[in-house]
Design an enzyme around this catalytic site. Structure first.
Site, PDB file in Angstrom:
ATOM      1  N   TYR A 143       0.881  -1.181   0.000  1.00 52.33           N
ATOM      2  CA  TYR A 143       0.000   0.000   0.000  1.00 52.33           C
ATOM      3  C   TYR A 143       0.911   1.222   0.000  1.00 52.33           C
ATOM      4  CZ  TYR A 143      -4.083   2.725   1.589  1.00 52.33           C
ATOM      5  OH  TYR A 143      -5.096   3.632   1.695  1.00 52.33           O
ATOM      6  N   ARG A 196      -6.540  10.172 -10.697  1.00 49.88           N
ATOM      7  CA  ARG A 196      -5.759  10.851  -9.639  1.00 49.88           C
ATOM      8  C   ARG A 196      -5.259   9.770  -8.691  1.00 49.88           C
ATOM      9  NH1 ARG A 196      -5.666  10.119  -4.741  1.00 49.88           N
ATOM     10  NH2 ARG A 196      -7.516  11.081  -3.856  1.00 49.88           N
ATOM     11  N   LYS A 214      -5.762  -1.875  -2.155  1.00 52.51           N
ATOM     12  CA  LYS A 214      -6.868  -1.625  -1.213  1.00 52.51           C
ATOM     13  C   LYS A 214      -7.588  -2.939  -0.903  1.00 52.51           C
ATOM     14  CE  LYS A 214      -7.076   3.090  -1.098  1.00 52.51           C
ATOM     15  NZ  LYS A 214      -7.309   4.017  -0.002  1.00 52.51           N
ATOM     16  N   GLU A 285     -12.502   4.941  -5.967  1.00 52.66           N
ATOM     17  CA  GLU A 285     -11.168   5.254  -5.441  1.00 52.66           C
ATOM     18  C   GLU A 285     -10.369   6.055  -6.449  1.00 52.66           C
ATOM     19  OE1 GLU A 285     -10.213   3.987  -2.201  1.00 52.66           O
ATOM     20  OE2 GLU A 285      -8.720   5.551  -2.529  1.00 52.66           O
ATOM     21  N   ASP A 286      -9.771   7.113  -5.984  1.00 52.13           N
ATOM     22  CA  ASP A 286      -8.820   7.898  -6.777  1.00 52.13           C
ATOM     23  C   ASP A 286      -9.374   8.336  -8.137  1.00 52.13           C
ATOM     24  OD1 ASP A 286      -7.325   7.514  -4.552  1.00 52.13           O
ATOM     25  OD2 ASP A 286      -5.589   6.644  -5.553  1.00 52.13           O
ATOM     26  N   ASP A 308     -14.045   6.609  -1.212  1.00 48.91           N
ATOM     27  CA  ASP A 308     -13.096   6.490  -0.117  1.00 48.91           C
ATOM     28  C   ASP A 308     -12.330   7.788   0.128  1.00 48.91           C
ATOM     29  OD1 ASP A 308     -11.712   5.042   1.814  1.00 48.91           O
ATOM     30  OD2 ASP A 308     -10.084   4.584   0.418  1.00 48.91           O
ATOM     31  N   ASP A 309     -11.973   8.486  -0.940  1.00 45.90           N
ATOM     32  CA  ASP A 309     -11.168   9.702  -0.776  1.00 45.90           C
ATOM     33  C   ASP A 309     -11.974  10.821  -0.138  1.00 45.90           C
ATOM     34  OD1 ASP A 309      -8.743   8.718  -2.158  1.00 45.90           O
ATOM     35  OD2 ASP A 309     -10.187   8.481  -3.782  1.00 45.90           O
ATOM     36  N   ASN A 452      -0.273  11.584  -0.024  1.00 46.22           N
ATOM     37  CA  ASN A 452       0.486  10.360  -0.325  1.00 46.22           C
ATOM     38  C   ASN A 452       1.043  10.435  -1.741  1.00 46.22           C
ATOM     39  OD1 ASN A 452      -0.314   9.029   2.122  1.00 46.22           O
ATOM     40  ND2 ASN A 452      -2.330   8.763   1.208  1.00 46.22           N
TER      41      ASN A 452
HETATM   42  N1  LIG Z   1      -4.283  10.076   4.063  1.00 44.26           N
HETATM   43  C1  LIG Z   1      -5.322   9.669   3.402  1.00 44.26           C
HETATM   44  O1  LIG Z   1      -6.063   8.780   3.844  1.00 44.26           O
HETATM   45  C2  LIG Z   1      -5.660  10.270   2.084  1.00 44.26           C
HETATM   46  C3  LIG Z   1      -4.800  11.099   1.434  1.00 44.26           C
HETATM   47  N2  LIG Z   1      -5.133  11.624   0.230  1.00 44.26           N
HETATM   48  C4  LIG Z   1      -4.136  12.439  -0.438  1.00 44.26           C
HETATM   49  O2  LIG Z   1      -4.580  13.765  -0.529  1.00 44.26           O
HETATM   50  C5  LIG Z   1      -4.015  14.360  -1.669  1.00 44.26           C
HETATM   51  C6  LIG Z   1      -5.086  15.124  -2.404  1.00 44.26           C
HETATM   52  O3  LIG Z   1      -6.086  14.271  -2.889  1.00 44.26           O
HETATM   53  P1  LIG Z   1      -7.374  14.890  -3.633  1.00 44.26           P
HETATM   54  O4  LIG Z   1      -8.088  15.816  -2.742  1.00 44.26           O
HETATM   55  O5  LIG Z   1      -8.148  13.799  -4.218  1.00 44.26           O
HETATM   56  O6  LIG Z   1      -6.623  15.678  -4.804  1.00 44.26           O
HETATM   57  P2  LIG Z   1      -7.071  16.903  -5.654  1.00 44.26           P
HETATM   58  O7  LIG Z   1      -6.112  17.040  -6.759  1.00 44.26           O
HETATM   59  O8  LIG Z   1      -8.506  16.811  -5.966  1.00 44.26           O
HETATM   60  O9  LIG Z   1      -6.925  18.143  -4.661  1.00 44.26           O
HETATM   61  C7  LIG Z   1      -5.746  18.792  -4.387  1.00 44.26           C
HETATM   62  C8  LIG Z   1      -6.097  20.140  -3.835  1.00 44.26           C
HETATM   63  O10 LIG Z   1      -4.913  20.769  -3.396  1.00 44.26           O
HETATM   64  C9  LIG Z   1      -4.904  22.086  -3.867  1.00 44.26           C
HETATM   65  N3  LIG Z   1      -3.574  22.623  -3.957  1.00 44.26           N
HETATM   66  C10 LIG Z   1      -2.623  22.369  -4.896  1.00 44.26           C
HETATM   67  N4  LIG Z   1      -1.526  23.098  -4.647  1.00 44.26           N
HETATM   68  C11 LIG Z   1      -1.778  23.818  -3.531  1.00 44.26           C
HETATM   69  C12 LIG Z   1      -1.047  24.759  -2.781  1.00 44.26           C
HETATM   70  N5  LIG Z   1       0.192  25.097  -3.139  1.00 44.26           N
HETATM   71  N6  LIG Z   1      -1.636  25.318  -1.708  1.00 44.26           N
HETATM   72  C13 LIG Z   1      -2.885  24.981  -1.345  1.00 44.26           C
HETATM   73  N7  LIG Z   1      -3.641  24.097  -2.014  1.00 44.26           N
HETATM   74  C14 LIG Z   1      -3.083  23.529  -3.098  1.00 44.26           C
HETATM   75  C15 LIG Z   1      -5.584  21.988  -5.221  1.00 44.26           C
HETATM   76  O11 LIG Z   1      -6.001  23.271  -5.604  1.00 44.26           O
HETATM   77  P3  LIG Z   1      -6.304  23.648  -7.132  1.00 44.26           P
HETATM   78  O12 LIG Z   1      -7.524  22.878  -7.489  1.00 44.26           O
HETATM   79  O13 LIG Z   1      -6.519  25.107  -7.050  1.00 44.26           O
HETATM   80  O14 LIG Z   1      -5.099  23.242  -7.903  1.00 44.26           O
HETATM   81  C16 LIG Z   1      -6.727  21.061  -4.860  1.00 44.26           C
HETATM   82  O15 LIG Z   1      -7.766  21.789  -4.270  1.00 44.26           O
HETATM   83  C17 LIG Z   1      -3.341  13.246  -2.465  1.00 44.26           C
HETATM   84  O16 LIG Z   1      -1.967  13.288  -2.252  1.00 44.26           O
HETATM   85  C18 LIG Z   1      -3.896  11.994  -1.860  1.00 44.26           C
HETATM   86  O17 LIG Z   1      -2.960  10.940  -1.882  1.00 44.26           O
HETATM   87  C19 LIG Z   1      -6.340  11.400  -0.347  1.00 44.26           C
HETATM   88  C20 LIG Z   1      -7.229  10.582   0.247  1.00 44.26           C
HETATM   89  C21 LIG Z   1      -6.939   9.910   1.484  1.00 44.26           C
HETATM   90  C1  LIG Z   2      -5.055   6.926   0.859  1.00 46.82           C
HETATM   91  C2  LIG Z   2      -5.759   7.279  -0.335  1.00 46.82           C
HETATM   92  O1  LIG Z   2      -6.860   6.828  -0.580  1.00 46.82           O
HETATM   93  C3  LIG Z   2      -5.157   8.212  -1.240  1.00 46.82           C
HETATM   94  O2  LIG Z   2      -4.080   8.723  -0.976  1.00 46.82           O
HETATM   95  O3  LIG Z   2      -5.770   8.466  -2.276  1.00 46.82           O
HETATM   96 MG   LIG Z   3      -7.480   7.153  -2.556  1.00 41.76          MG
END
Ligand SMILES: NC(=O)C1=CN([C@@H]2O[C@H](COP(=O)(O)OP(=O)(O)OC[C@H]3O[C@@H](n4cnc5c(N)ncnc54)[C@H](OP(=O)(O)O)[C@@H]3O)[C@@H](O)[C@H]2O)C=CC1
Ligand SMILES: CC(=O)C(=O)O
Ligand SMILES: [Mg+2]
Length: 604
Positions: A143, A196, A214, A285-286, A308-309, A452
């Site tokens: 993972y 993504r 997963k 997912e993603d 999940d996200d 991540n």
């Molecule tokens: N720990 C966990 O369980 C999980 C972790 N994650 C992680 O979270 C991360 C994001 O996932 P997800 O939300 O789907 O991705 P997205 O790409 O949908 O979202 C990323 C967000 O970050 C913003 N962003 C980018 N650069 C900056 C910056 N410099 N300052 C502030 N905001 C910024 C983007 O803004 P803009 O749209 O304006 O570019 C966007 O709103 C991934 O790395 C994923 O692995 C996700 C799910 C679970």
């Molecule tokens: C953990 C997870 O689901 C992610 O990083 O997208």
């Molecule tokens: Mg995910």
């Protein structure tokens, strides 16, 4: 009262385990050796044989049936492959020891991932047993973070197919195609369109590593049997230029489908899987944020599904924050009194905001009060009313009246948050200045860089502890090693990852035959997870239970989800007598990887 590690029968073990007792040993009938009886409400009182429609070498080459050198003499005769294995019969413990020796001799994480996947392809029981018994060591290999690299190199390293792929070329055939899957009773599907993958962007069909990883956790951590899971890639093309030009890329080498062509593909897939498996749980997912919420809204009322996200991450973050408040000596009901900055306004950021907001309202805050605790930033700065034209409806809910576009650092300086969460996929975004500022304003700032894999974390554990002078409460999306400060203090950071929630949520939803996944199911899952964190964990600065207790965590979450499903009249598979003892009901449904006798189907 049982003495410590008393040996007892499997039946007694099951009863004890169902009652939450773990200090026993049991005698395994399959191996004729005494082994430690770790938490295992899942152990069966009677070793029912598995009826297999296969014989001879076909059994050895089927990873669900194969036991390799652990086939006993009688079975080798009965199933017709005597002579195809070395003479001496081993057992699962010696096989595991041999595998671990080889695995631990390897130093590269990606090569370890390949060794584990090879085992997965040869012998699923042994693979899952290795995972169950050594989850802390194995989770980072199958993972995050290693699965990220596995996806990046998926095309180059492809050896054996696992799961199913659906593309536009399959339109009109999907309802028939699902019958190509060789297992008739699928309970959980994890599906991605690869748009993504973690924080690595659009990896197209190479994203298959994520559903596979997963679902391995579903089996090992959530007790769903391996023949009941199906990893899926919806191959809608890719906008990743490198992959479009990569001669070894194995997905559809076309730009991503847009509009109706995309949604028709998704829709046909959803109809097809529901046609063959009407009760299947679909975990999205993603999917990139431009489709993730729409996808969820489209199906969540009529299908058993969740994202999940958005939802799993929200519930996990909520659990971590409730524990962090306890660690600070504050009431968990003070969540709505915090000032929360979320860096990242995508699926994860908004999903966390939604779940936290719901929790605050459950705790008695009005919607306005709850919303007012959030300061959510994207790369253009604070979400504010002036930017509403460029925000989606979910983001607009969190748009503030003032300071639209204020940069993250200025938001922290001005609003003095007590909690900082990172879901941006921008490695290093949390600078020394930002974390120092958090620490000026708050005695024990909560800092969760959740992106991540590791390289995308907004800061490392070492940086967070050093820059906050050891005062922060830290948890990260991918695991970090313990940190020793100059003054000798040692911090062991927690992992805040949706892996703590989705296996238990999926287990609960499927065992009770839930017809939907509701917001309250996510909320009770978070509560169940949070209550698992002991005072001892908190003293060590940990806000999640150790990963070694993940099966117990999943069991507890599943029980909470089943209770909630019953409360909401959404459970279709819980008999009255099951409802009287949900702990046992769930425990008995949990798959535990051990060898069972095989018998050929035609002879029974
Ligand atoms: N720990 C966990 O369980 C999980 C972790 N994650 C992680 O979270 C991360 C994001 O996932 P997800 O939300 O789907 O991705 P997205 O790409 O949908 O979202 C990323 C967000 O970050 C913003 N962003 C980018 N650069 C900056 C910056 N410099 N300052 C502030 N905001 C910024 C983007 O803004 P803009 O749209 O304006 O570019 C966007 O709103 C991934 O790395 C994923 O692995 C996700 C799910 C679970
Ligand atoms: C953990 C997870 O689901 C992610 O990083 O997208
Ligand atoms: Mg995910």
């Amino acid at each position: 009262m049982l003495a410590s590690k008393q040996i007892c029968t499997i039946r007694n073990c099951r009863l004890l385990a169902a009652a939450g007792r773990t200090n026993f040993r049991f005698l395994s009938t399959s191996d004729d050796v005494a082994v430690e009886g770790e938490w295992a409400g899942c152990k069966r009182s009677f070793m029912a044989p598995l009826r297999v429609a296969a014989r001879g070498a076909d059994i050895l080459y089927n990873p669900l049936y194969n036991k390799g050198t652990a086939f006993k003499s009688g079975e080798r005769d009965r199933l017709g492959f005597r002579g195809l294995l070395p003479s001496r019969a081993m057992n699962i413990h010696s096989q595991k020891a041999r595998f671990l020796l080889a695995l631990r001799a390897e130093t590269s994480a990606i090569k370890k991932n390949i060794m584990l996947e090879d085992l997965h392809d040869r012998n699923e029981t042994l693979y899952h047993r290795v995972l169950v018994d050594h989850i802390e060591e194995m989770a980072p290999l199958i993972y995050t973070p290693t699965v990220g690299q596995a996806c990046l190199e998926f095309g180059a390293r492809f050896r054996r197919p696992r799961g199913m792929y659906f593309s536009e070329e399959d339109r009109g055939h999907m309802a028939a195609m699902v019958y190509n899957w060789p297992h008739k009773d699928v309970h959980v599907i994890v599906v991605t369109d690869g748009s993504r993958i973690l924080g690595l962007g659009d990896l197209g069909a190479n994203g298959m590593g994520i559903p596979i990883g997963k679902l391995s956790l579903y089996c090992a951590a959530g007790g769903i049997a391996p023949h009941r899971v199906l990893p899926v890639v919806l191959d809608a093309g890719t906008d990743n230029k490198e992959l479009l030009n990569d001669e070894f890329y194995m997905g559809t080498q076309q730009p991503r489908l847009q509009g109706d062509r995309y949604w028709n593909l998704v829709d046909e897939f959803m109809q097809a899987v529901r046609f063959r498996w009407p009760n299947v749980l679909v975990q999205f997912e993603d999917f990139s944020s431009n489709v993730a919420q729409t996808l969820l809204d489209k199906y969540r009322d009529d299908h058993l599904c969740f994202n999940d996200d958005i939802q799993g991450t929200g519930a996990t973050a909520l659990a971590g924050l409730l524990s962090a408040l306890r660690a600070r000596g504050e009431k968990v009901t003070s969540l709505g009194d915090q000032r929360i900055v979320i860096a990242g306004a995508g699926s994860a950021g908004i999903g966390i905001g939604q779940v936290l907001k719901q929790a605050m309202m459950e705790q008695g805050k009005s919607e306005k009060e709850a919303t007012n605790t959030f300061f959510i930033c994207d790369h253009k700065g604070l979400l504010g009313k002036e930017r509403c034209h460029e925000l989606n409806p979910e983001q607009q809910e969190f748009a503030r009246d003032e300071d639209s576009g204020l940069p993250l650092l200025d938001v922290v300086k001005k609003y003095k948050p007590t909690i900082l969460l990172g879901v941006t996929a921008v490695g290093g975004l949390f600078t020394r200045e930002l974390i120092s500022e958090m620490s000026v304003n708050c005695e024990r700032p909560i800092i969760f860089p959740l992106s991540n894999p590791t390289a995308k974390a907004e800061c490392t554990a070492e940086q967070a502890y050093e820059w906050s002078h050891g005062r922060c409460i830290f948890a990260s999306g991918s695991p970090f090693d313990a940190v020793e400060m100059d003054d000798g203090r040692i911090f062991s950071p927690s992992q805040c990852n949706n892996m703590y929630v989705f296996p238990g949520l999926g287990l609960g939803a499927t065992v009770c035959g839930a017809t939907r996944v509701t917001d309250r199911m996510l909320f009770v899952a978070a509560e169940a997870l949070a209550t698992f964190v002991s005072e001892d964990d908190l003293k060590r600065g940990r806000v999640f239970p150790p990963i070694t207790s993940i099966r117990e965590v999943s069991h507890r979450i599943a029980v909470a989800v089943v209770k909630e499903a019953l409360r909401e009249n959404l459970a279709t598979r819980v008999r009255e007598k099951d409802a009287l003892d949900l702990d046992s009901f769930v425990a008995q449904k949990m798959y535990y990887p051990e060898y069972v006798p095989l018998v050929e189907k035609t002879f029974v």
